[in-house]
Motif scaffolding. Structure first.
Motif, PDB file in Angstrom:
ATOM      1  N   ILE A 160      26.561   6.300  40.918  1.00 33.27           N
ATOM      2  CA  ILE A 160      27.273   5.843  39.728  1.00 33.27           C
ATOM      3  C   ILE A 160      28.354   4.830  40.093  1.00 33.27           C
ATOM      4  CG2 ILE A 160      28.724   6.580  37.794  1.00 33.27           C
ATOM      5  CD1 ILE A 160      27.253   9.264  37.873  1.00 33.27           C
ATOM      6  N   ALA A 161      28.253   3.641  39.483  1.00 32.33           N
ATOM      7  CA  ALA A 161      29.236   2.583  39.713  1.00 32.33           C
ATOM      8  C   ALA A 161      30.625   3.082  39.349  1.00 32.33           C
ATOM      9  CB  ALA A 161      28.880   1.351  38.886  1.00 32.33           C
ATOM     10  N   CYS A 162      31.577   2.846  40.252  1.00 32.44           N
ATOM     11  CA  CYS A 162      32.911   3.431  40.040  1.00 32.44           C
ATOM     12  C   CYS A 162      34.022   2.389  40.069  1.00 32.44           C
ATOM     13  CB  CYS A 162      33.169   4.562  41.020  1.00 32.44           C
ATOM     14  SG  CYS A 162      32.562   4.351  42.694  1.00 32.44           S
ATOM     15  N   GLY A 163      33.733   1.209  39.481  1.00 31.18           N
ATOM     16  CA  GLY A 163      34.790   0.254  39.213  1.00 31.18           C
ATOM     17  C   GLY A 163      34.859  -0.946  40.119  1.00 31.18           C
ATOM     18  N   GLY A 164      34.208  -0.911  41.280  1.00 32.72           N
ATOM     19  CA  GLY A 164      34.294  -2.045  42.190  1.00 32.72           C
ATOM     20  C   GLY A 164      33.488  -3.240  41.714  1.00 32.72           C
ATOM     21  N   HIS A 165      32.205  -3.015  41.459  1.00 32.86           N
ATOM     22  CA  HIS A 165      31.333  -4.105  40.993  1.00 32.86           C
ATOM     23  C   HIS A 165      30.965  -3.955  39.531  1.00 32.86           C
ATOM     24  CE1 HIS A 165      28.493  -0.875  41.806  1.00 32.86           C
ATOM     25  NE2 HIS A 165      27.565  -1.531  41.147  1.00 32.86           N
ATOM     26  N   ARG A 224      33.815  -7.722  40.751  1.00 26.83           N
ATOM     27  CA  ARG A 224      33.066  -7.614  39.508  1.00 26.83           C
ATOM     28  C   ARG A 224      32.426  -8.953  39.116  1.00 26.83           C
ATOM     29  NH1 ARG A 224      34.480  -2.669  36.975  1.00 26.83           N
ATOM     30  NH2 ARG A 224      33.715  -3.386  34.967  1.00 26.83           N
ATOM     31  N   GLU A 225      33.067 -10.041  39.496  1.00 27.00           N
ATOM     32  CA  GLU A 225      32.554 -11.361  39.115  1.00 27.00           C
ATOM     33  C   GLU A 225      31.153 -11.608  39.676  1.00 27.00           C
ATOM     34  OE1 GLU A 225      33.712 -16.124  39.505  1.00 27.00           O
ATOM     35  OE2 GLU A 225      35.031 -14.583  40.351  1.00 27.00           O
ATOM     36  N   HIS A 226      30.916 -11.150  40.894  1.00 26.91           N
ATOM     37  CA  HIS A 226      29.625 -11.385  41.543  1.00 26.91           C
ATOM     38  C   HIS A 226      28.819 -10.095  41.706  1.00 26.91           C
ATOM     39  CE1 HIS A 226      32.185 -14.812  42.809  1.00 26.91           C
ATOM     40  NE2 HIS A 226      31.083 -15.498  42.596  1.00 26.91           N
ATOM     41  N   PHE A 227      29.173  -9.056  40.945  1.00 28.08           N
ATOM     42  CA  PHE A 227      28.437  -7.793  40.934  1.00 28.08           C
ATOM     43  C   PHE A 227      28.359  -7.171  42.338  1.00 28.08           C
ATOM     44  CE2 PHE A 227      24.568  -5.116  40.093  1.00 28.08           C
ATOM     45  CZ  PHE A 227      25.103  -4.395  39.032  1.00 28.08           C
ATOM     46  N   GLY A 228      29.373  -7.423  43.134  1.00 31.64           N
ATOM     47  CA  GLY A 228      29.420  -6.806  44.454  1.00 31.64           C
ATOM     48  C   GLY A 228      28.385  -7.318  45.429  1.00 31.64           C
ATOM     49  N   ARG A 229      27.774  -8.426  45.126  1.00 35.97           N
ATOM     50  CA  ARG A 229      26.713  -8.950  45.993  1.00 35.97           C
ATOM     51  C   ARG A 229      27.143 -10.185  46.773  1.00 35.97           C
ATOM     52  NH1 ARG A 229      21.816  -7.481  41.810  1.00 35.97           N
ATOM     53  NH2 ARG A 229      21.547  -5.359  42.602  1.00 35.97           N
ATOM     54  N   ARG A 230      28.447 -10.427  46.794  1.00 43.41           N
ATOM     55  CA  ARG A 230      29.002 -11.522  47.592  1.00 43.41           C
ATOM     56  C   ARG A 230      29.823 -10.922  48.735  1.00 43.41           C
ATOM     57  NH1 ARG A 230      34.012 -14.920  45.342  1.00 43.41           N
ATOM     58  NH2 ARG A 230      34.870 -12.843  45.707  1.00 43.41           N
ATOM     59  N   PRO A 231      29.608 -11.369  49.978  1.00 40.12           N
ATOM     60  CA  PRO A 231      30.416 -10.859  51.096  1.00 40.12           C
ATOM     61  C   PRO A 231      31.900 -11.129  50.876  1.00 40.12           C
ATOM     62  CG  PRO A 231      28.510 -12.065  51.907  1.00 40.12           C
ATOM     63  CD  PRO A 231      28.574 -12.328  50.421  1.00 40.12           C
ATOM     64  N   MET A 232      32.726 -10.163  51.251  1.00 44.63           N
ATOM     65  CA  MET A 232      34.175 -10.321  51.187  1.00 44.63           C
ATOM     66  C   MET A 232      34.762  -9.900  52.524  1.00 44.63           C
ATOM     67  SD  MET A 232      35.220  -8.859  47.397  1.00 44.63           S
ATOM     68  CE  MET A 232      36.917  -9.412  47.575  1.00 44.63           C
ATOM     69  N   GLU A 233      35.878 -10.522  52.876  1.00 41.27           N
ATOM     70  CA  GLU A 233      36.534 -10.185  54.143  1.00 41.27           C
ATOM     71  C   GLU A 233      37.757  -9.318  53.855  1.00 41.27           C
ATOM     72  OE1 GLU A 233      35.379 -10.525  57.099  1.00 41.27           O
ATOM     73  OE2 GLU A 233      33.613 -11.577  56.322  1.00 41.27           O
ATOM     74  N   LEU A 234      37.561  -8.009  53.952  1.00 35.17           N
ATOM     75  CA  LEU A 234      38.661  -7.061  53.851  1.00 35.17           C
ATOM     76  C   LEU A 234      38.844  -6.421  55.225  1.00 35.17           C
ATOM     77  CD1 LEU A 234      37.759  -5.138  50.544  1.00 35.17           C
ATOM     78  CD2 LEU A 234      39.170  -7.182  50.793  1.00 35.17           C
TER      79      LEU A 234
END
Length: 246
Positions: free
Chosen positions: A26-31, A61-71
């Motif tokens: 269940i999606a929980c707010g990130g994407h 959310r803008e890219h539905f979590g399918r874009r790499p991010m550097e955290l």
């Protein structure tokens, strides 16, 4: 064999899919997802006897979590913890229980090849599961399994029936032709092959070892309901019982 699906992401087929699967990520707010959608998903899970899992992602959310991010590790652990906590609050309000965690999209893929990212997520799952242990669902044969072991987290192996695989066992990029498999009969054949032989045909035709505890159909795959229905029927015909891995 468990049949899981990514749900609560804002698509129209959730209610039908909850009736066909045994575990729900269940999606929980990130994407995707918010408190209302999480509570609605938990209620559907309870009504259908479906195991509840958290589906955290990069906060994108803008890219539905399918874009790499550097955290960095601390940021990623904190983000995953926050998302698990939101779903737990929603589950508690409905009488459901969160039993496992399966990361989403770019985070899921990055964890499979990046030790630091795998360890950051495994750490979040270990912290969130300190009082009530959570399992981590991830790609079979990847760095995630090793990171989970180091964190003291139970790991379960996942395979995708609606995604093509490369010969090295990684997923074919969604940008490539043939990456998504929406044909119900083809997906059903793949599900039976994984469940009964622990192998699958890669996109180049080579046979790849792929042992799994859970099979996934994505909620946003075209024809997801028909795919899930065909998979259930084919597994049953092959003598494979369906039930939550958790």
């Amino acid at each position: 064999m468990d049949l899981n699906c990514d749900l609560g992401e804002g698509f129209d087929d959730d209610e039908a899919l909850f009736a066909l699967v045994s575990s729900a990520n269940i999606a929980c707010g990130g994407h995707a997802g918010d408190d209302e959608s999480m509570r609605a998903s938990c209620r559907l899970a309870l009504a259908n006897g479906v195991s509840v899992g958290a589906h955290p992602s990069y906060p994108d959310r803008e890219h539905f979590g399918r874009r790499p991010m550097e955290l960095d590790a601390a940021q990623l652990t904190a983000s995953v913890l926050e998302q698990i906590g939101r779903l737990r609050d929603a589950a508690r309000a409905t009488g459901a229980t969160v039993r496992y965690v399966k990361p989403h999209g770019a985070l899921y893929n990055r964890m499979a090849v990046d030790v630091a990212k795998a360890e950051a997520v495994a750490t979040a799952v270990a912290i969130a599961g300190a009082d009530h242990p959570l399992m981590l669902l991830g790609p079979a044969g990847s760095l995630v399994e090793e990171a989970a072991a180091r964190a003291g987290v139970a790991f379960r192996r996942e395979a995708f029936i609606d995604r093509a695989y490369n010969a090295d066992g990684t997923l074919v990029s969604r940008a490539s032709p043939g990456a998504v498999i929406g044909d119900p009969e083809a997906a059903a054949r793949r599900a039976v092959a994984i469940a009964t032989t622990a192998r699958i045909d890669a996109i180049d035709g080579r046979s790849v070892a792929l042992a799994a505890d859970s099979l996934c159909v994505h909620g946003d795959t075209p024809g997801a309901v028909e795919v899930a229905r065909a998979v259930r029927a084919a597994l049953g015909h092959a003598g494979v019982a369906i039930g939550p891995f958790s």
